[in-house]
Design a protein around this motif. Structure first.
Motif, mmCIF file in Angstrom:
data_model
loop_
_atom_site.group_PDB
_atom_site.id
_atom_site.type_symbol
_atom_site.label_atom_id
_atom_site.label_comp_id
_atom_site.label_asym_id
_atom_site.label_seq_id
_atom_site.Cartn_x
_atom_site.Cartn_y
_atom_site.Cartn_z
ATOM 1 N N ALA A 268 0.776 -1.226 0.061
ATOM 2 C CA ALA A 268 -0.008 0.011 0.242
ATOM 3 C C ALA A 268 0.734 1.117 -0.030
ATOM 4 O O ALA A 268 0.340 2.409 -0.495
ATOM 5 C CB ALA A 268 -0.872 0.022 1.232
ATOM 6 N N ARG A 269 1.999 1.086 0.504
ATOM 7 C CA ARG A 269 3.079 2.098 0.382
ATOM 8 C C ARG A 269 3.949 2.159 -0.983
ATOM 9 O O ARG A 269 4.996 2.786 -1.070
ATOM 10 C CB ARG A 269 3.698 2.335 1.627
ATOM 11 N N GLY A 270 3.342 1.359 -2.042
ATOM 12 C CA GLY A 270 4.117 1.566 -3.118
ATOM 13 C C GLY A 270 5.292 0.433 -3.261
ATOM 14 O O GLY A 270 5.863 0.347 -4.335
ATOM 15 N N GLU B 191 1.108 1.555 -8.353
ATOM 16 C CA GLU B 191 0.820 2.659 -9.105
ATOM 17 C C GLU B 191 -0.232 3.178 -8.434
ATOM 18 O O GLU B 191 -0.103 4.474 -8.286
ATOM 19 C CB GLU B 191 0.497 2.061 -10.379
ATOM 20 N N LEU B 192 -1.161 2.518 -8.077
ATOM 21 C CA LEU B 192 -2.237 2.881 -7.205
ATOM 22 C C LEU B 192 -2.386 3.643 -5.914
ATOM 23 O O LEU B 192 -2.813 4.349 -5.272
ATOM 24 C CB LEU B 192 -3.461 1.790 -7.036
ATOM 25 N N ALA B 193 -0.859 3.116 -5.469
ATOM 26 C CA ALA B 193 -0.387 3.753 -3.992
ATOM 27 C C ALA B 193 -0.103 5.428 -4.133
ATOM 28 O O ALA B 193 -0.353 6.228 -3.204
ATOM 29 C CB ALA B 193 0.952 3.120 -3.759
ATOM 30 N N ARG B 194 -0.023 5.880 -5.400
ATOM 31 C CA ARG B 194 0.132 7.210 -5.774
ATOM 32 C C ARG B 194 -1.379 8.120 -5.221
ATOM 33 O O ARG B 194 -1.381 9.116 -5.045
ATOM 34 C CB ARG B 194 0.245 7.581 -7.222
ATOM 35 N N LEU C 210 9.886 7.488 6.416
ATOM 36 C CA LEU C 210 9.053 8.344 5.989
ATOM 37 C C LEU C 210 9.647 8.329 4.311
ATOM 38 O O LEU C 210 8.729 8.671 3.441
ATOM 39 C CB LEU C 210 9.369 9.701 6.389
ATOM 40 N N ALA C 211 10.709 8.200 4.017
ATOM 41 C CA ALA C 211 11.321 8.093 2.527
ATOM 42 C C ALA C 211 10.930 6.813 1.915
ATOM 43 O O ALA C 211 10.764 7.042 0.638
ATOM 44 C CB ALA C 211 12.785 8.248 2.703
ATOM 45 N N PHE C 212 10.570 5.985 2.599
ATOM 46 C CA PHE C 212 10.351 4.670 1.876
ATOM 47 C C PHE C 212 8.774 4.725 0.677
ATOM 48 O O PHE C 212 9.431 4.378 -0.552
ATOM 49 C CB PHE C 212 9.648 3.415 2.976
ATOM 50 N N GLY C 213 8.001 5.258 1.225
ATOM 51 C CA GLY C 213 6.829 5.529 0.428
ATOM 52 C C GLY C 213 7.428 6.413 -0.864
ATOM 53 O O GLY C 213 7.141 5.846 -2.121
ATOM 54 N N PRO C 214 7.371 7.474 -0.700
ATOM 55 C CA PRO C 214 8.074 8.449 -1.713
ATOM 56 C C PRO C 214 9.086 8.027 -2.799
ATOM 57 O O PRO C 214 9.081 7.792 -3.907
ATOM 58 C CB PRO C 214 8.513 9.713 -1.060
ATOM 59 N N ASN D 45 9.462 4.432 -3.459
ATOM 60 C CA ASN D 45 8.700 3.797 -4.133
ATOM 61 C C ASN D 45 7.805 4.167 -5.434
ATOM 62 O O ASN D 45 7.609 3.643 -6.350
ATOM 63 C CB ASN D 45 7.901 2.877 -3.204
ATOM 64 N N LEU D 46 7.768 5.513 -5.114
ATOM 65 C CA LEU D 46 6.845 6.407 -6.071
ATOM 66 C C LEU D 46 7.761 6.662 -7.159
ATOM 67 O O LEU D 46 7.527 7.281 -8.362
ATOM 68 C CB LEU D 46 6.075 7.519 -5.575
#
Lengths: 257, 565
Positions: A172-174, B372-375, B397-401, B403-404
């Protein structure tokens, strides 16, 4: 997924003492290992299916075992024959030789694998984890070992559920472990493993406290609420199994003599 | 002889980091509880309530480590010379994570485990098992595996296992935490039933003041390692300012009585009704109106006739259809197993429908990957520990950005902004796993915020949070809502309906009710089949003729009464 293969019916195998079933497992293993070719292995496999069915194990559960092994079957049947050069030559591809003996050996190995897997899982399909542990303890395994095994088995469904939840939370976090090169994929599993490790440490901590609070380690004798009972059914099953083993080994010995 | 006698306790856990200083958790704490008392211990998240329970069960510091000064006497045992194992047949402890407390293969085995350890005769063990199964309503489940039970059933089993030991002191750590309304009701009924057992002294750690108001005889408030207040339930729970000070939600009726300066310490709607009825204003008050404005833009979420069944399981969604407008704040309620979480997982592709379709801002999700949907969809899970893994808050905190696929400069910019916004800078280099629960929850919110998704899915985000942390979270949600984000809040706590624009009840895999919170809570009888309990103010509005139905908060009732008091 619960990781519990047990089929909760009142079939005759389910009602046997776990010690008897451990004996049957030993006899079955000996028969499968000593079976020389695919014909006898096929007969044992057929009998094993019929025995399990007679005890209420659904065909689908038995089919599941074969399904799990299908990839290994394909690998064995495709690769194994090229490494055994016996019997009649069927095909030659450069240095590689496909022989009738090679095909027979591959088929034997695949059937043996199938029979062994089904036999081992048959124990879990007809014995609760709790009975299995009791059986092992009754056969002399120390209570603390049996208890540890039981707690470990108990944790498997929780851990599997947790792995799935962690994967979902990370996805869910990509997070995507299925994209990119092999090394990237391996590295991408790291977040799940670390989150799981943290969960395991926390669980062990709580479990230790919970067990202590429930008196684990208390001195004095423990009551066994449901002692195992070796009945005439167990005696009959054990005697039959030993008889079949004896006849099979005798047959084998006479054949080779 | 008191059952619990604690004298001048000072306790601290060992530091997790050799550089960190040890902070005392309990300071000069003294407490006496007599036999047969029903005591509620309340305090903010991280105030030391659970640790106090471990100290009373002799598990701390023996098993946990830490430094302890002072005296502990439980049922005449000096705990400095008594182990937890020796106390196991006299002190029963329900852990907060009760599912982790269960380690046997079946319900019956779980109950008999402790009894077998005591060496009791088999007949006595069987008698106790039958008695405790009947008492906890688990008789029909006696052969089930503990992991196959619902959350509420697991709690009842954990209570049954300790109750079977016939303890003289029962310590229950947050028995309601994480349960759906039906599970809570079953536990509440069980604890009501246990009140009749005079031979057992019960101490409950709980944050739900509405339930404590009905159950406990005495309330003890723990604050900053000390007992701030100790007295009869009606007295302590009426002290609204004190409860706010210690980050607890007072019962809504106590807040209302305080705001209207009413006497008589009413804690329930029944007690409040005769006090508020004479306050009828000369002019009837109107219910504030307003609801979501649906524009011409494509819906943020459009789910059409979703059908889904888990492998080897029954169907979880039966043709669920739901449209959510951009910028809408939707509250999703309903019983556990009704399909809320299954539906939510369809929005970011964690699950794909067997039939039906999902679109986000007009774009079908079927062919798009989860990453992709996580955006577009940020998912805040109920358990923060599922997503924390990094060695520092900054990396988390950096993990998600990352991954984007953002550039490192953009990633660092977002991390810096999230650290500032959530005041996490002091812990930027600390491993999130070792932070307290409230901070861990905040890190997970900041981690989703750093991805800046237009749609937020929040699954029971307030579980385990005290009033201060809950209000902090709600402030953040209000800010997101004002900035135009679409919010889907899954919760059993209908007090939060006062913040939402729309409420949807999902049950049996379908949308069962859909309307404004005001409409649905005005006629809350329709919520009963789903086990949903409306907030006390909504129930009061139905009882008092002149109050308009559908009031959602204490402030609205106060506005209605106006200056008449």
């Amino acid at each position: 997924m619960t990781f519990d293969l047990y089929v909760p019916t009142t079939g005759w195998l389910q009602r046997l003492d776990p010690r008897t079933k451990l004996l049957l497992l030993g006899v079955g293993t000996t028969l499968i290992i000593s079976a020389p070719g695919p014909l006898l292995l096929g007969i044992w496999l057929l009998l094993l299916h019929l025995v399990l069915r007679s005890s209420g194990v659904p065909w689908s559960r038995m089919g599941w075992v074969a399904q799990q092994l299908r990839f290994l079957f394909v690998v064995i049947l495709l690769l194994f024959p090229w490494f055994v050069a016996e019997g009649q030559l069927l095909l030659a591809l450069g240095p590689l030789r496909l022989t009738s003996g090679g095909l027979l050996a591959a088929l034997t190995t695949a059937l043996r694998l199938w029979a062994m897997s089904l036999l081992t899982l048959a124990l879990l399909m007809t014995t609760t984890q709790r009975e299995l542990v009791r059986g092992l303890v009754a056969l002399g395994v120390p209570w603390s070992w049996g208890f540890t095994l039981s707690v470990a088995l108990r944790q498997i469904p929780s851990l599997l559920r947790h792995v799935q939840q962690i994967q979902e939370a990370q996805a869910a976090r990509g997070w995507d472990a299925e994209r990119g090169a092999w090394l990237h994929r391996l590295r991408a599993v790291q977040p799940v493993l670390i989150a799981l490790a943290i969960h395991v440490f926390r669980t062990v901590d709580t479990l230790t406290l919970a067990m202590t609070a429930r008196g684990v380690g208390r001195s004095g004798p423990r009551t066994v609420r449901q002692p195992l009972q070796f009945t005439w059914r167990d005696a009959l099953a054990a005697a039959l199994a030993v008889a079949v083993l004896g006849v099979a080994l005798l047959w084998r010995w006479r054949g080779s003599a | 002889m008191p059952v619990i006698e604690l004298r001048n306790l000072h306790f601290s856990y060992p530091a997790l980091d050799s550089d960190a200083s040890v902070l005392p958790l309990l300071r000069d704490l003294s407490l006496t509880v007599a036999a047969g008392e029903r005591v509620a211990l309340m305090g903010a998240t991280g105030s030391g309530k659970s640790s106090l329970a471990l100290l009373m069960a002799a598990l701390a510091p023996n098993e946990t480590g830490g430094t302890l000064r002072g005296e502990r006497w439980i049922l005449g045992h000096d705990l400095s010379h008594t182990s937890a194992t020796e106390l196991s047949d006299t002190v029963g402890l329900l852990f907060q994570q009760s599912d982790q407390q269960l380690f046997n293969m079946s319900v019956e085995d779980e109950i008999s485990f402790g009894l077998e350890g005591l060496g009791l005769p088999i007949d006595e063990i069987n008698r106790r098992i039958d008695w405790v199964l009947a008492r906890t309503g688990l008789t029909a489940l006696r052969d089930r595996a503990p992991w196959q039970l619902s959350g509420g059933e697991q709690k009842r089993l954990a209570i049954a296992a300790v109750l079977a030991m016939r303890p003289r002191l029962l310590l229950l750590d947050e028995p309601m935490a994480g349960l759906d309304p039906l599970g809570r009701r079953a536990i509440a009924d069980l604890l009501d039933d246990l009140k009749a057992l005079q031979e057992i002294t019960i101490l409950v750690i709980e944050q739900d003041a509405e339930w404590i108001a009905r159950w406990a005889d005495r309330v003890v408030l723990l604050h900053e390692g000390r007992i701030l207040r100790d007295g009869p339930t009606d007295e302590v729970l009426s002290e609204v300012a004190t409860l706010h000070h210690v980050a607890l939600w007072p019962p809504q009726m106590a807040e209302l009585a305080d705001a209207l300066h009413l006497r008589g310490r009413p804690l329930t709607t029944t007690a409040m009704q005769p006090l508020i009825e004479p306050l009828q204003p000369a002019t009837p008050c109107a219910v504030p109106s307003g609801g979501p404005q649906c524009g011409a833009a494509p819906p943020a979420v459009q789910a059409d006739a979703l059908h889904f069944a888990y492998p080897d399981g029954p169907a979880a969604l039966h043709g669920l259809s739901l449209t959510v407008s951009p910028g809408e704040w939707l509250l999703l309620a309903g019983p556990n197993g009704g399909g809320k979480s299954t539906f939510a997982k369809h929005l970011n592709g964690l699950l794909r429908p067997d039939h039906g379709s999902v679109s986000l801002f007009g774009q079908p999700t079927a062919a798009r990957r989860v990453g992709e949907l996580a955006r577009e969809v940020g998912f805040l899970f109920q358990n923060p520990d599922l997503q924390l893994f990094a060695t520092s808050v900054r990396d988390e905190l950096a993990f998600g950005p990352r991954n984007l696929g953002l550039s490192e400069a953009e990633v660092q910019e977002r991390v810096g902004a999230a650290l500032d916004r959530f005041a996490l800078a002091p812990w930027a280099d600390t491993a999130p796993a070792i932070l307290g629960y409230g901070l861990r929850r905040l890190v997970t919110i900041a981690a989703v915020w750093a991805m800046q998704p237009p749609i937020w899915l929040l699954d029971e985000p307030t579980t385990g949070l005290d009033r201060t942390l809950t209000l902090r979270l709600l402030d953040e949600m209000v800010a997101l809502h004002q900035a135009g984000h679409t919010l889907l809040l899954i919760t059993h706590d209908l007090r939060l309906a006062a913040w939402a624009e729309r409420m949807v009840v999902i049950a049996a895999g379908r949308v069962a009710l859909d309307g404004s919170p005001r409409e649905l809570l005005a006629d809350y009888q329709q919520l009963r089949p789903f086990g949903l309990r409306p907030p006390a103010v909504s129930r009061l509005a139905r009882k008092v003729d002149w109050l308009p139905a559908g009031l959602l908060s204490v402030d609205e009732v106060v506005d209605c009464v106006g200056g008449s008091s």
